[in-house]
Scaffold this motif. Structure first.
Motif, PDB file in Angstrom:
ATOM      1  N   THR A  26      41.937  45.670  39.241  1.00  4.19           N
ATOM      2  CA  THR A  26      41.491  45.346  40.595  1.00  4.19           C
ATOM      3  C   THR A  26      40.743  44.026  40.601  1.00  4.19           C
ATOM      4  O   THR A  26      40.938  43.197  41.492  1.00  4.19           O
ATOM      5  CB  THR A  26      40.592  46.469  41.151  1.00  4.19           C
ATOM      6  OG1 THR A  26      41.293  47.700  41.081  1.00  4.19           O
ATOM      7  CG2 THR A  26      40.191  46.203  42.576  1.00  4.19           C
ATOM      8  N   GLU A  65      43.164  41.272  40.485  1.00  2.00           N
ATOM      9  CA  GLU A  65      43.843  41.114  41.771  1.00  2.00           C
ATOM     10  C   GLU A  65      42.952  40.376  42.771  1.00  2.00           C
ATOM     11  O   GLU A  65      43.398  39.468  43.475  1.00  2.00           O
ATOM     12  CB  GLU A  65      44.231  42.484  42.322  1.00  2.00           C
ATOM     13  CG  GLU A  65      45.037  42.435  43.584  1.00  2.00           C
ATOM     14  CD  GLU A  65      45.462  43.811  44.060  1.00  2.00           C
ATOM     15  OE1 GLU A  65      46.187  43.861  45.067  1.00  2.00           O
ATOM     16  OE2 GLU A  65      45.075  44.828  43.442  1.00  2.00           O
ATOM     17  N   ILE A 116      41.304  44.284  50.091  1.00  2.00           N
ATOM     18  CA  ILE A 116      42.446  43.559  49.543  1.00  2.00           C
ATOM     19  C   ILE A 116      43.572  43.501  50.567  1.00  2.00           C
ATOM     20  O   ILE A 116      44.191  42.446  50.777  1.00  2.00           O
ATOM     21  CB  ILE A 116      42.916  44.204  48.215  1.00  2.00           C
ATOM     22  CG1 ILE A 116      41.885  43.957  47.118  1.00  2.00           C
ATOM     23  CG2 ILE A 116      44.290  43.687  47.797  1.00  2.00           C
ATOM     24  CD1 ILE A 116      42.141  44.721  45.843  1.00  2.00           C
ATOM     25  N   THR A 137      45.070  40.078  52.232  1.00  2.00           N
ATOM     26  CA  THR A 137      46.495  39.772  52.150  1.00  2.00           C
ATOM     27  C   THR A 137      47.095  39.590  53.542  1.00  2.00           C
ATOM     28  O   THR A 137      47.868  38.652  53.775  1.00  2.00           O
ATOM     29  CB  THR A 137      47.230  40.897  51.400  1.00  2.00           C
ATOM     30  OG1 THR A 137      46.578  41.116  50.145  1.00  2.00           O
ATOM     31  CG2 THR A 137      48.676  40.532  51.151  1.00  2.00           C
TER      32      THR A 137
END
Length: 140
Positions: free
Chosen positions: A23, A26, A82, A86
């Protein structure tokens, strides 16, 4: 039996640590991609001052939101952040605007100022907010 439980706990801690490492990678990748995006950003108007202003907005927004969420430990909240990041990147690239697209929800409608109707309508408004605007009201 106690040894098996101890082994399971250790295995669970190891898998959580690996998940947080993945994570973390990412999130850092998203952060880097936002800064790359800001470096290459061109305003639709073609004006240099608009480009500079929009680049600065992208950088400030990223820094603010990443600083705000840097201490999150709940995996579900991290996943939501996240997903929001995105979505905002994709929407920004698609519409060529760095700012979150506004949503048009009807005003509070016909509910009275007090009562259950107002609370339920506020709850519905909160649930209907798109993923890319979840943190926008907190920061702006």
């Amino acid at each position: 039996m106690s040894q098996q439980l101890h082994h399971d706990v250790r295995k669970d801690v190891r898998s959580r640590r690996q998940m947080t490492i993945a994570t973390r990678q990412e999130v850092l990748g998203l952060y880097r991609s936002i800064f790359r995006l800001a470096r290459k950003w061109q305003a639709v108007s073609g004006q240099m001052e608009d480009t500079i202003k929009e680049k600065q907005y992208i950088l400030n927004e990223a820094r603010t939101l990443f600083q705000k969420n840097k201490n999150l430990t709940d995996t579900d909240l991290i996943k939501q952040c996240i997903d929001e990041c995105t979505a905002r990147i994709e929407i920004g690239l698609h519409y060529q605007i760095p700012y979150p697209r506004p949503i048009h929800l009807p005003p509070m409608g016909l509910t009275s100022i007090r009562g259950r109707g107002l609370r339920s309508q506020e709850k519905l408004r909160k649930l209907s907010k798109p993923v890319y605007l979840r943190s926008h009201d907190d920061v702006s």
